[in-house]
Design a protein around this motif. Structure first.
Motif, short mmCIF file in Angstrom:
data_model
loop_
_atom_site.label_atom_id
_atom_site.label_comp_id
_atom_site.label_asym_id
_atom_site.label_seq_id
_atom_site.Cartn_x
_atom_site.Cartn_y
_atom_site.Cartn_z
N LEU A 80 54.63 13.05 4.94
CA LEU A 80 53.76 13.11 3.76
C LEU A 80 52.29 13.19 4.16
N GLU A 81 51.93 12.52 5.24
CA GLU A 81 50.55 12.57 5.73
C GLU A 81 50.20 13.99 6.19
N ILE A 82 51.09 14.64 6.91
CA ILE A 82 50.84 16.01 7.37
C ILE A 82 50.73 16.95 6.18
N LEU A 83 51.59 16.78 5.20
CA LEU A 83 51.50 17.62 4.00
C LEU A 83 50.14 17.44 3.33
N SER A 84 49.68 16.20 3.26
CA SER A 84 48.38 15.94 2.67
C SER A 84 47.27 16.65 3.44
N GLU A 85 47.35 16.61 4.77
CA GLU A 85 46.35 17.31 5.59
C GLU A 85 46.35 18.81 5.31
N GLU A 86 47.51 19.34 4.94
CA GLU A 86 47.63 20.77 4.65
C GLU A 86 47.43 21.10 3.18
N ALA A 130 51.04 18.70 -2.08
CA ALA A 130 51.31 17.46 -2.82
C ALA A 130 52.65 16.85 -2.43
N PRO A 131 52.79 15.53 -2.55
CA PRO A 131 54.08 14.88 -2.27
C PRO A 131 55.23 15.43 -3.11
N ASP A 177 69.05 5.68 4.25
CA ASP A 177 69.09 5.13 5.61
C ASP A 177 67.98 4.11 5.85
N GLU A 178 66.94 4.16 5.01
CA GLU A 178 65.87 3.16 5.07
C GLU A 178 66.33 1.92 4.31
N LYS A 179 66.39 0.79 5.00
CA LYS A 179 66.94 -0.42 4.39
C LYS A 179 65.92 -1.18 3.54
N ASP A 180 64.63 -0.88 3.71
CA ASP A 180 63.61 -1.49 2.86
C ASP A 180 63.44 -0.62 1.63
N TRP A 181 64.15 -0.97 0.57
CA TRP A 181 64.16 -0.14 -0.63
C TRP A 181 62.78 0.00 -1.24
N HIS A 182 61.90 -0.96 -1.00
CA HIS A 182 60.54 -0.86 -1.53
C HIS A 182 59.85 0.41 -1.03
N LYS A 183 60.16 0.83 0.19
CA LYS A 183 59.55 2.03 0.76
C LYS A 183 59.94 3.27 -0.04
N LEU A 184 61.19 3.29 -0.52
CA LEU A 184 61.64 4.42 -1.32
C LEU A 184 60.86 4.50 -2.63
N ALA A 185 60.70 3.35 -3.27
CA ALA A 185 59.94 3.32 -4.52
C ALA A 185 58.49 3.69 -4.29
N GLU A 186 57.94 3.24 -3.15
CA GLU A 186 56.55 3.57 -2.82
C GLU A 186 56.36 5.08 -2.68
N ALA A 187 57.26 5.74 -1.96
CA ALA A 187 57.16 7.19 -1.78
C ALA A 187 57.35 7.92 -3.10
N ALA A 188 58.26 7.41 -3.92
CA ALA A 188 58.49 8.03 -5.24
C ALA A 188 57.24 7.93 -6.10
#
Length: 331
Positions: free
Chosen positions: A204-210, A213-214, A224-235
């Motif tokens: 997402l950071e590389i996309l931002s540099e280019e 948008a997310p 596969d990411e066990k911290d579900w908060h990270k999924l909500a954060e990206a969403a």
């Protein structure tokens, strides 16, 4: 020619415009997002694990593949499925002529992709691609979009890349940058085989540099990411979160992860699928993993957990239609 006929012909020509913006690209051509219908957002019909160095496209029994795949697609009709997003990339068994034939015989719409699969430490990347610039790799993606894949006239409906399950290597970062460049030129959504959060947020950071948008990015295998908060954060940033291992991880079928994401208010950014299939030319007797657990197990469990018909439609109809619409999503 009378005026009414002229008007009808003009209307027909407009509806058949070759401009894909605002449309979805299937192996049979352009459709409107409303025509996508119930959609499985990440599946496979044929996968060849030989690797780029040993890859021989089309080196399989075509009729045998059809005989194995068609009954599995036919089962989807009982569940109202209209579209299957076929995510097998170049050098991993992508066969667009097979996909078109499957569409014609099954009535299920299929989509294919352009891209390169860098996961498994670049096993599926041709040696000459490693040293190419991001711009040169993007040029290849764009050419398949503009000219069709391998002379078939069939065009990709999205970009499929893949990275290892760890911080991005130099080449994988370059692959993401190439996808971003190609997105700016084509409007194709970028689907990235990713897994854990660290490489997802780096992408997402590389996309931002280019300047992308997310909302142009699908975080594939996000469960596969066990911290579900990270999924909500990206969403919340706008990325699409693909929960697509319902064919492999039986515990996901209880619906708890989707309930969490619903309660976090991000259900409108979630895609669901099985990552199932597939015919393997090197193992023709390999069992075919079903495309139906979502309908047979997950959806009944979601209803028990209070999901409405509208929320289930959001996951299977509305979200895929938005995610795969051709649109330049820039910052």
């Amino acid at each position: 020619m009378n005026k009414v006929l002229i008007l009808l012909l003009a209307t027909f020509c407009l509806s058949c415009s070759s401009d894909p913006t605002g449309k979805i690209i299937t192996v049979s051509g352009l459709i409107s997002p409303a025509q996508l219908g119930i959609t499985l957002a990440h599946e496979h019909v044929l996968v060849d694990f030989s690797g780029a160095a040993n890859y021989a496209p089309g080196n399989y029994n075509h009729q045998e593949a059809l005989n194995r795949i068609l009954p599995e697609l036919s089962k989807l009709k009982a569940h109202g499925v209209q579209t299957l997003i076929e995510c097998t990339p170049n050098y991993v068994g992508r066969d667009v002529l097979l996909l078109k034939q499957l569409t014609e015989k099954s009535g299920i719409k299929l989509m294919t992709n352009t891209g390169f699969y860098g996961a498994q430490s670049n096993k599926f990347i041709p040696a000459h691609v490693i040293d190419m610039s991001a711009e040169a790799i993007a040029t290849f993606f764009i050419a398949e979009f503009e000219q069709g894949i391998e002379g078939s006239g069939i065009k990709p409906g999205f970009i499929k890349i893949a990275v290892n399950r760890k911080p991005l290597s130099e080449f994988h970062a370059k692959l993401v940058r190439a996808a971003a460049i190609a997105h700016r030129a084509t409007g194709l959504t970028i689907m990235s085989h990713t897994g854990p959060a660290t490489p997802a947020f780096q992408q997402l950071e590389i996309l931002s540099e280019e300047g992308v948008a997310p909302s142009a990015f699908i975080w594939t295998h996000a469960s596969d990411e066990k911290d579900w908060h990270k999924l909500a954060e990206a969403a919340r940033l706008g990325a699409w979160i693909s929960i697509d291992k319902f064919g492999w991880n039986a515990s996901l079928l209880n619906g708890e992860l989707l309930l969490y994401l619903k309660n976090e208010g991000v259900l409108d950014k979630i895609l669901i699928s099985h990552d199932a299939g597939w015919y393997d030319p090197n193992k023709p007797d390999h069992p075919f993993k079903s495309y139906t657990p979502i309908f047979e197990t997950l959806i009944p469990n979601l209803k028990v957990k209070g999901f409405s018909a509208s929320e289930i439609k959001q996951l299977l109809v509305k979200n895929p239609a938005r995610a795969f619409t051709v649109e330049k999503r820039t910052l």
